[in-house]
Design an enzyme around this catalytic site. Structure first.
Site, short mmCIF file in Angstrom:
data_model
loop_
_atom_site.label_atom_id
_atom_site.label_comp_id
_atom_site.label_asym_id
_atom_site.label_seq_id
_atom_site.Cartn_x
_atom_site.Cartn_y
_atom_site.Cartn_z
N ASP A 131 9.37 5.60 13.11
CA ASP A 131 10.04 4.61 13.96
C ASP A 131 11.44 4.24 13.48
O ASP A 131 12.41 4.38 14.22
CB ASP A 131 9.15 3.36 14.13
CG ASP A 131 8.70 2.73 12.82
OD1 ASP A 131 8.92 3.33 11.74
OD2 ASP A 131 8.13 1.62 12.87
N ASP A 136 0.83 -1.19 0.00
CA ASP A 136 0.00 0.00 0.00
C ASP A 136 0.88 1.25 0.00
O ASP A 136 2.08 1.17 0.23
CB ASP A 136 -0.98 0.01 1.17
CG ASP A 136 -0.34 -0.44 2.47
OD1 ASP A 136 -0.92 -1.26 3.17
OD2 ASP A 136 0.78 0.06 2.77
N ASP A 190 1.42 5.19 1.22
CA ASP A 190 1.08 6.25 2.16
C ASP A 190 1.66 7.56 1.66
O ASP A 190 2.76 7.60 1.11
CB ASP A 190 1.66 5.94 3.55
CG ASP A 190 1.04 4.69 4.16
OD1 ASP A 190 -0.05 4.29 3.72
OD2 ASP A 190 1.66 4.11 5.07
P1 ATP Z 1 4.15 -2.44 6.00
O1 ATP Z 1 4.82 -2.90 4.77
O2 ATP Z 1 4.11 -3.48 7.07
O3 ATP Z 1 2.83 -1.74 5.80
P2 ATP Z 1 4.96 0.19 6.83
O4 ATP Z 1 6.34 0.73 7.02
O5 ATP Z 1 4.10 0.85 5.82
O6 ATP Z 1 5.16 -1.36 6.55
P3 ATP Z 1 2.91 0.76 8.72
O7 ATP Z 1 2.61 0.02 9.99
O8 ATP Z 1 1.93 0.71 7.61
O9 ATP Z 1 4.30 0.19 8.24
O10 ATP Z 1 3.23 2.25 9.09
C1 ATP Z 1 3.44 3.26 8.11
C2 ATP Z 1 4.55 4.22 8.54
O11 ATP Z 1 4.15 4.92 9.73
C3 ATP Z 1 5.85 3.51 8.92
O12 ATP Z 1 6.66 3.31 7.81
C4 ATP Z 1 6.46 4.45 9.91
O13 ATP Z 1 7.16 5.47 9.25
C5 ATP Z 1 5.26 5.07 10.60
N1 ATP Z 1 4.91 4.36 11.86
C6 ATP Z 1 4.05 3.33 12.00
N2 ATP Z 1 3.95 2.95 13.27
C7 ATP Z 1 4.76 3.75 13.98
C8 ATP Z 1 5.10 3.85 15.36
N3 ATP Z 1 4.57 3.03 16.27
N4 ATP Z 1 5.98 4.83 15.72
C9 ATP Z 1 6.49 5.67 14.80
N5 ATP Z 1 6.23 5.60 13.50
C10 ATP Z 1 5.38 4.68 13.08
MG MG Z 2 2.16 0.42 5.38
#
Ligand code: ATP
Ligand code: MG
Length: 433
Positions: A139, A52, A54
Site C-alpha cells: 500500500d 510484530d 512479517d
Molecule cells: P502495523 O504496525 O499496524 O502492523 P503494518 O505495516 O505491519 O503496520 P499490516 O496491516 O500488519 O500493517 O500489514 C502488513 C503489510 O502488508 C503492510 O506493511 C503493507 O505492506 C501490506 N498491506 C497490508 N494491507 C494492505 C492493503 N490493503 N493493500 C496493500 N498492501 C497491504
Molecule cells: Mg503488521
C-alpha cells in the site's frame, strides 16, 4: 532498486525477534529469498519497536509450511503461512505478483489467480511474483521496504526511504487505481498518518474524496476489523481528526458523523473518549471497543431517546428502543459483535440508573460489574459539557467515602488492541460480556 548497505541505515539485528531471524535463516539455507518487510522494517528504521515481524519470501506457502512443523496456511484472499513460536506468530507471505487490471480483467482465463470485480476491486490476490512485484502491490512506500537479515541490506524499490525521511504517507502507484482495488487503503493512509504523525503526500490525499464512496462496498466485518486498528492502537485521537478532515467517518458511522458535524458537544464527547482510550493504552490498562462504540453512538441514541420521550414514552423504554434502533442501523456499516454491543447498551442504560442513588441503592449500583465503565462514561459526558447536575462529582465522592466497594467480578470486557488483519478471528471467551 536501491540497495542500502548495513552502514547506511540504523537497523540492528538485535532489535529483531529471534523467531523472525530463525525463519529467515531457515528459508535462506534452503535456497530461498527471505526478507523482513512491512511495518517492522518501517518501525525499526524510525527507531521504534515493531509489534510484530512479517517475512516475505519467494517460497510458496506449501513450501514454507513444509519447512516449519509449527506452521499452518491461512487466508483466502491472501494465502499466508503462520509460523508459531510460543505466543509469537511470524507471518510469512510469498511475494505477490501483478494482478491484471483495467481491460485485462479476465484474469481467471489467463490462468492466474488474481481476480477483480467490475469496479476494479481486488477479490483474490494469489499470483506469485518477484520482490519488485511484491513491493509495488503493497500500500504505502514506507510499508514496502525489505531488510535482508543475511546481508544486512535494506532494499527499496519504491522510494520509501526518502518518504520515510520526509515523514510522508505516500501510496504506491496511481492513488485512484490503488483505492479502487482496495478502498480500505484510504483508511490505512489516514491511520498511518495519525500513528506515525506523518503528512499525507498531495496526490495520495487528493484522490480520496472521489474514491471515498467505494468504502460503502466494504463488508461490515472487515470495517469492524479496521475499526479496531483505527481506534484501539493507541492513536485514536489523531485518527479521528484525520477521518474528520478527510470526511471518511461517514462511511463507518453515518448517523453519528452527521451529528458530530453539527453538534460541538457531541464531538467533544467522542474526542474525550478517544483521549481516554489512548491514555489507557499508554498506561497499559485494558480497553474495550464497547466504550468507544458507546461514545460514538451516544449522541445519536440520546437524540432519538429524547424524541421518543417527547412523544410520550417514559425514559427507560425510550432509551431502550433508541439503543435497539441505533445498533440495528450501525451494524449495517460496522459489524459490532454482540459481545460489545451488549455492554455498550448497559453503559447507556446505566446512565439513567446512576441518577437514582438514594439509600442502599448507591451501594448496590457501585457494586455492579458495569459500574466502572458507566461511571467513566458519565465523567466523559460531563467533560464534554453535558449538564448532569453534578452527578459525576457525587459518585466520585461516594466512592472515596466507600473505598471497599469492589465491582463484582466479570465486569471487565477486555480486548487487546488491534488484532492483526488476516489472522483468523478466534472467538474470545469472555462469555460474560
Ligand atoms: P502495523 O504496525 O499496524 O502492523 P503494518 O505495516 O505491519 O503496520 P499490516 O496491516 O500488519 O500493517 O500489514 C502488513 C503489510 O502488508 C503492510 O506493511 C503493507 O505492506 C501490506 N498491506 C497490508 N494491507 C494492505 C492493503 N490493503 N493493500 C496493500 N498492501 C497491504
Ligand atoms: Mg503488521
Amino acid at each position: 532498486m536501491k540497495v542500502i548497505p548495513r552502514d547506511q541505515h540504523c537497523i540492528s539485528r538485535k532489535n529483531i525477534s529471534d523467531s523472525a531471524l530463525k525463519v529467515m535463516a531457515r528459508l535462506r539455507s534452503e535456497g530461498y529469498q527471505a526478507y523482513l518487510v512491512g511495518g517492522a522494517v518501517r518501525d525499526l528504521l524510525l527507531g521504534g519497536h515493531p509489534k510484530d515481524f512479517d517475512v516475505a519470501t519467494d517460497a510458496t506457502p506449501e513450501v514454507v509450511h513444509g519447512l516449519f512443523r509449527n506452521s499452518r496456511i491461512i487466508g483466502r484472499r491472501f494465502r499466508i503461512v503462520h509460523v508459531r513460536f510460543g505466543r509469537e506468530i511470524i507471518e510469512v507471505t510469498t511475494f505477490r505478483g501483478h494482478h491484471d487490471n483495467g481491460d485485462d480483467r479476465g484474469s481467471e482465463h489467463s490462468g492466474k489467480h488474481a481476480r477483480q470485480s467490475e469496479k476494479g476491486l481486488l477479490l483474490r490476490d494469489n499470483v506469485f511474483g518477484t520482490l519488485e512485484e511484491d513491493a509495488v502491490r503493497r500500500d504505502l512506500t514506507v510499508n514496502a521496504l525489505y531488510y535482508d537479515a543475511g546481508s544486512f541490506e535494506v532494499l527499496d524499490h519504491v522510494d520509501g526511504l526518502p518518504d520515510l525521511e520526509q515523514r510522508l504517507i505516500h501510496i504506491i502507484g496511481d492513488p485512484a487505481q490503488r483505492y479502487r482495488e482496495d478502498p480500505v487503503r484510504m483508511l490505512r493512509v489516514l491511520r498511518f498518518a495519525a500513528k506515525l504523525d506523518f503528512d499525507i503526500e498531495r496526490g495520495t490525499a487528493a484522490a480520496i474524496p472521489a474514491c471515498a464512496p467505494l468504502l460503502r462496498e466494504i463488508p461490515s466485518a472487515r470495517l469492524f476489523d479496521e475499526f479496531l486498528k483505527l481506534f484501539l492502537s493507541g492513536y485514536a485521537t489523531a485518527t479521528l481528526e484525520q477521518l474528520l478532515r478527510h470526511d471518511l467517518l461517514q462511511y463507518l458511522f453515518p448517523e453519528a458523523d452527521a451529528i458530530l458535524q453539527r453538534d460541538p458537544a457531541a464531538l467533544a464527547l467522542v474526542r474525550a473518549a478517544m483521549r481516554n482510550t489512548d491514555q489507557r493504552i499508554a498506561e497499559d490498562k485494558p480497553v474495550t471497543p464497547a466504550f468507544l462504540f458507546a461514545a460514538l453512538l451516544w449522541p445519536v441514541t440520546r437524540d432519538l431517546a429524547q424524541r421518543l420521550e417527547a412523544a410520550g414514552e417514559p425514559p427507560v423504554p425510550a432509551l431502550h428502543s433508541a439503543a435497539q434502533q441505533v445498533i440495528a442501523d450501525a451494524v449495517q456499516h460496522v459489524a459490532i459483535p454482540r459481545r460489545f454491543s451488549q455492554p455498550m447498551r448497559e453503559i447507556w442504560e446505566f446512565q439513567l440508573r446512576l441518577v437514582r442513588k438514594k439509600g442502599k441503592k448507591a451501594m448496590e449500583l457501585a457494586g455492579h460489574r458495569r459500574f466502572r465503565a458507566a461511571y467513566d462514561f458519565l465523567l466523559l459526558r460531563e467533560q464534554a459539557g453535558e449538564d448532569t447536575g453534578g452527578l459525576g462529582a457525587w459518585w466520585t465522592e461516594f466512592q472515596q467515602q466507600n473505598p471497599d466497594i469492589k465491582p463484582l467480578p466479570g465486569g471487565e470486557d477486555v480486548e487487546r488492541p488491534a488484532p492483526r488483519r488476516r489472522r483468523p478471528r478466534r472467538r474470545r471467551n469472555n462469555a460474560n460480556s
